[in-house]
Design an enzyme around this catalytic site. Sequence first.
Site, PDB file in Angstrom:
ATOM      1  N   GLU A 245     -10.125  -3.888  -8.404  1.00 24.60           N
ATOM      2  CA  GLU A 245      -9.248  -3.300  -9.424  1.00 24.60           C
ATOM      3  C   GLU A 245      -7.925  -2.992  -8.751  1.00 24.60           C
ATOM      4  O   GLU A 245      -7.891  -2.493  -7.618  1.00 24.60           O
ATOM      5  CB  GLU A 245      -9.857  -2.020  -9.990  1.00 24.60           C
ATOM      6  CG  GLU A 245      -8.938  -1.271 -10.946  1.00 24.60           C
ATOM      7  CD  GLU A 245      -9.560   0.038 -11.457  1.00 24.60           C
ATOM      8  OE1 GLU A 245     -10.794   0.064 -11.626  1.00 24.60           O
ATOM      9  OE2 GLU A 245      -8.811   1.017 -11.657  1.00 24.60           O
ATOM     10  N   GLU A 250      -0.326   4.762 -12.286  1.00 26.44           N
ATOM     11  CA  GLU A 250      -1.050   5.723 -13.108  1.00 26.44           C
ATOM     12  C   GLU A 250      -0.356   7.078 -12.988  1.00 26.44           C
ATOM     13  O   GLU A 250       0.289   7.371 -11.975  1.00 26.44           O
ATOM     14  CB  GLU A 250      -2.497   5.882 -12.642  1.00 26.44           C
ATOM     15  CG  GLU A 250      -3.387   4.680 -12.841  1.00 26.44           C
ATOM     16  CD  GLU A 250      -4.807   4.965 -12.393  1.00 26.44           C
ATOM     17  OE1 GLU A 250      -5.650   5.311 -13.241  1.00 26.44           O
ATOM     18  OE2 GLU A 250      -5.060   4.867 -11.174  1.00 26.44           O
TER      19      GLU A 250
END
Length: 366
Positions: A245, A250
């Site tokens: 991933e 974020e």
Amino acid sequence: MRKYLFFLAMIGTAAFASCGGGDDNDKPAPQVTISSQPESLSAGADGGTFAISVSTTGKEWGAYSNEDWIEVSNRGTTSASGTIEVNVKANPTTNPRKGSIQLMSGSARKEIAVTQAAAAKASYYAPEGYNLVWHDEFDSGTELNPNDWTHEVKNSGWVNHELQNYVNHLTPGGSAVTEVKNGKLRITCLKENGKIYSGRVYAKVKQGWTYGYIEASIKLPKGKGTWPAFWMMPVNFRSWPADGEIDIMEEVGYHPDYVSSSLHANAHVHSNNTQVTHEMKCEGAEGEFHTYAMLWTGKNITTYVDGKVQLSYDNRGLGRDDWPYDDPFYVIFNLAWGGDWGGSQGVDESALPAVMEVDYIRVFQK
């Protein structure tokens, strides 16, 4: 000389005949009119094929364009109506352009204006030698192009104990969780009839990209409970974290303007505090557009915030457990609400509706 006199005599006879009689044959022919649907064309930078319906009060009509980037097929017909197909070629320049299609029937003429958007400008941060291979500037329509984008549909609690329900474009009550508006992709998290709804969308989910420079301009929402992300997952996903991933950006609302990047694999994952991650302050990330990007090769992954290095990780040659990043990955934008990280200090529903905006997404490759 005799031939010349004979010609003048013939003209005089014709003129004399035309002055007499006064019957219906003397009325001028009705003026020919041409109509089209649509009246004009607007094409994106990638170009495309368009159909135009044409009708005329005349007996025949034709169509052409003098622009080399506008191709017109079925250039004419002997019927009073018909359809032409227009192919607008991709615009390779960073300037918009204008052209036209000409319709003609008898002495009548009609012009159909054609406009085309400029190609996406090469990113200021993209490395030399990388070319734009895919992008979305969100400058046309009101919804995402289904040929490029896929919506996730999942109930709350699906991952990370998050509180939102992901829906395809609209809530049950008809509110948009994703929309294209004013040249931006807007992802809205909202509360409706006691439930939280939001959007999570995938770009080119079945093909993705392997390596490249990937960049987006994003404005983050405000409010405790928000958890916006710009990240990537493997096309051929089997298990997590084995297949990897890549989190390019974020942020969680309870820690405003601090953005982070992370990599997840068997050898580095947050569940045992071995993840590869870095956080930095980006003043104005909430409420202003900033650029988040990643340069990804077979040897290294580096993420950036406004051109400044955020995280850098080398392929150490330790195998797939440490480097599962040689496969195609696809881009994800989502706005989560609450959950293990976003809600670790609670949520404030007075922040809803919360909106994450994306100005563009661009993918460059060598």
